[in-house]
Design a protein around this motif. Structure first.
Motif, PDB file in Angstrom:
ATOM      1  N   MET A 126      36.716   9.506 -80.532  1.00 47.06           N
ATOM      2  CA  MET A 126      36.356  10.378 -79.410  1.00 47.06           C
ATOM      3  C   MET A 126      37.445  11.429 -79.225  1.00 47.06           C
ATOM      4  SD  MET A 126      34.724   7.793 -76.592  1.00 47.06           S
ATOM      5  CE  MET A 126      33.251   6.860 -76.967  1.00 47.06           C
ATOM      6  N   ASP A 165      26.206   8.760 -66.967  1.00 43.44           N
ATOM      7  CA  ASP A 165      25.870   8.869 -68.382  1.00 43.44           C
ATOM      8  C   ASP A 165      26.172  10.245 -68.957  1.00 43.44           C
ATOM      9  OD1 ASP A 165      23.785   9.622 -66.601  1.00 43.44           O
ATOM     10  OD2 ASP A 165      22.322   9.571 -68.219  1.00 43.44           O
ATOM     11  N   SER A 221      29.150  10.687 -71.449  1.00 45.62           N
ATOM     12  CA  SER A 221      29.087  10.134 -72.803  1.00 45.62           C
ATOM     13  C   SER A 221      29.957  10.938 -73.752  1.00 45.62           C
ATOM     14  CB  SER A 221      27.637  10.157 -73.288  1.00 45.62           C
ATOM     15  OG  SER A 221      27.541   9.690 -74.618  1.00 45.62           O
ATOM     16  N   GLY A 222      30.736  10.223 -74.574  1.00 45.87           N
ATOM     17  CA  GLY A 222      31.611  10.872 -75.544  1.00 45.87           C
ATOM     18  C   GLY A 222      33.050  10.976 -75.104  1.00 45.87           C
ATOM     19  N   GLN A 261      24.645   2.320 -66.427  1.00 46.79           N
ATOM     20  CA  GLN A 261      25.293   3.476 -67.030  1.00 46.79           C
ATOM     21  C   GLN A 261      26.715   3.138 -67.479  1.00 46.79           C
ATOM     22  OE1 GLN A 261      24.845   6.710 -64.220  1.00 46.79           O
ATOM     23  NE2 GLN A 261      22.740   7.088 -64.874  1.00 46.79           N
ATOM     24  N   ALA A 294      26.473   1.076 -70.679  1.00 50.33           N
ATOM     25  CA  ALA A 294      26.140   1.913 -71.838  1.00 50.33           C
ATOM     26  C   ALA A 294      27.351   2.703 -72.323  1.00 50.33           C
ATOM     27  CB  ALA A 294      24.999   2.857 -71.483  1.00 50.33           C
ATOM     28  N   LEU A 295      28.130   3.220 -71.394  1.00 46.08           N
ATOM     29  CA  LEU A 295      29.342   3.955 -71.782  1.00 46.08           C
ATOM     30  C   LEU A 295      30.327   3.040 -72.501  1.00 46.08           C
ATOM     31  CD1 LEU A 295      29.922   6.089 -68.547  1.00 46.08           C
ATOM     32  CD2 LEU A 295      29.384   6.995 -70.811  1.00 46.08           C
ATOM     33  N   ARG A 296      30.478   1.838 -71.999  1.00 42.62           N
ATOM     34  CA  ARG A 296      31.406   0.892 -72.634  1.00 42.62           C
ATOM     35  C   ARG A 296      30.920   0.493 -74.018  1.00 42.62           C
ATOM     36  NH1 ARG A 296      32.529  -2.461 -67.020  1.00 42.62           N
ATOM     37  NH2 ARG A 296      34.292  -1.166 -66.310  1.00 42.62           N
ATOM     38  N   GLU A 297      29.614   0.359 -74.185  1.00 46.78           N
ATOM     39  CA  GLU A 297      29.068   0.032 -75.501  1.00 46.78           C
ATOM     40  C   GLU A 297      29.340   1.158 -76.496  1.00 46.78           C
ATOM     41  OE1 GLU A 297      24.966  -0.842 -75.052  1.00 46.78           O
ATOM     42  OE2 GLU A 297      25.306  -2.717 -73.954  1.00 46.78           O
ATOM     43  N   GLN A 298      29.422   2.380 -76.011  1.00 42.71           N
ATOM     44  CA  GLN A 298      29.712   3.528 -76.863  1.00 42.71           C
ATOM     45  C   GLN A 298      31.202   3.662 -77.177  1.00 42.71           C
ATOM     46  OE1 GLN A 298      28.086   6.941 -74.828  1.00 42.71           O
ATOM     47  NE2 GLN A 298      26.070   5.985 -74.620  1.00 42.71           N
ATOM     48  N   GLY A 299      32.022   2.836 -76.530  1.00 43.33           N
ATOM     49  CA  GLY A 299      33.453   2.851 -76.803  1.00 43.33           C
ATOM     50  C   GLY A 299      34.306   3.474 -75.720  1.00 43.33           C
ATOM     51  N   SER A 300      33.710   3.893 -74.623  1.00 48.67           N
ATOM     52  CA  SER A 300      34.487   4.480 -73.534  1.00 48.67           C
ATOM     53  C   SER A 300      35.162   3.389 -72.705  1.00 48.67           C
ATOM     54  CB  SER A 300      33.594   5.313 -72.615  1.00 48.67           C
ATOM     55  OG  SER A 300      33.001   6.393 -73.291  1.00 48.67           O
TER      56      SER A 300
END
Length: 301
Positions: free
Chosen positions: A1, A204, A207-208, A246, A249-255
């Motif tokens: 990221m 959300d 994201s990123g 939300q 989902a952010l944590r699953e994306q690595g945030s």
């Protein structure tokens, strides 16, 4: 990221906005200055006003603006248009939420309610002037900021920024247009309602970003929500518009996500009516104390 820090500012009326400013100032006092650290600020409803203010002032200046007595108005002060009884509006909002079969269905129905209410509400020109008077500057800041509203015709979210071709004042006016209480806000012929109809935080949109800090005035409350609170609308986890979904989902994306919601002292200071201007000073003071305490937990840098 590549991007580092996103700050998400949820809706919360006059009380919630003052609490957010207090938290931001308290964090800064303890060494975490989000007015400098945030690469992106996302604002929804009253959080949109906070976002615009914090992109144009220091944390100390923000807090002082809440705690200082209001200066006498210069010239003609924009008048707040009269609104229908709040209890009636909130009852209708909750009925819409209860009948909704999906997030999109709820957003479309709330948009229709907003458009229907326009026939009995005063035109929104005076409200736009009122919003402009609350902002330190009426131009978009140089640093990234997103203001979230909802298209009243389609129910789709609208994320306004400096490249959207929409004036900052119009974006904030749209994001704070509470269906049934104030008119929808028209931008280039399209009408918009409060971004909190979709989500109280709209986290959300971060994201990123490697680190996300969410300031949610009411995201942590359980039981009966305060008067006018958007979390009073139905939020099903499978819809993905509630804060917990939300954040997950952010944590699953690595945030890495840190959520700050009101503690007991802040809830007491904010009271049960988020629209009451008398709550601003106590809410800001409670937020400031809470922000200093939260700084030991929110280590994003």
């Amino acid at each position: 990221m590549v991007d580092n820090v996103a700050l998400v500012l949820g809706g919360g009326g006059a009380a919630g906005q003052a609490w957010q400013i207090g938290v931001i100032a308290g964090l800064a006092e303890a060494g975490l200055d989000l007015t400098e650290a945030a690469d992106l600020v996302i604002g929804t409803s009253s959080g949109a006003t906070t976002a615009a203010q914090m992109r144009s002032a220091t944390a100390a200046e923000l807090l002082a603006s809440v705690l200082s007595p209001a200066a006498p108005p210069v010239g003609r002060t924009p008048r707040q248009p009269p609104s229908p009884p709040r209890d009636t509006v909130f009852e209708r909002m909750r009925a819409i939420g209860a009948a909704a079969t999906s997030a999109a269905d709820l957003q479309r129905a709330m948009g229709a309610f907003g458009l229907e209410s326009d026939s009995v509400l005063e035109p929104g020109a005076g409200r736009r002037a009122l919003v402009a008077a609350r902002l330190p500057h009426t131009e978009w800041p140089d640093r990234p900021m997103i203001v979230v509203a909802v298209n009243a015709h389609t129910g789709e979210p609208a994320a306004f920024d400096r490249d959207s071709g929409v004036d900052l004042v119009d974006a904030v006016t749209a994001s704070t247009a509470l269906p049934g209480l104030v008119p929808t806000h028209s931008i280039n012929g399209t009408h918009y309602i409060n971004g909190g109809v979709r989500s109280g935080e709209n986290a959300d949109f971060a994201s990123g970003y490697a680190n996300v800090v969410v300031l949610s005035p009411f995201g942590g409350r359980t039981g009966t929500p305060p008067e006018g609170q958007f979390e009073g609308l139905r939020r099903e986890p499978e819809w993905g518009t509630d804060l917990a979904s939300q954040v997950a989902a952010l944590r699953e994306q690595g945030s890495r996500v840190e959520v700050i919601t009101t503690d007991a002292d802040s809830r007491t200071a904010m009271g049960t009516n988020q629209m009451d201007l008398a709550t601003r000073i106590p809410a800001a003071r409670a937020g400031f104390a809470q922000g200093k305490q939260e700084a030991t937990r929110v280590t994003i840098l």
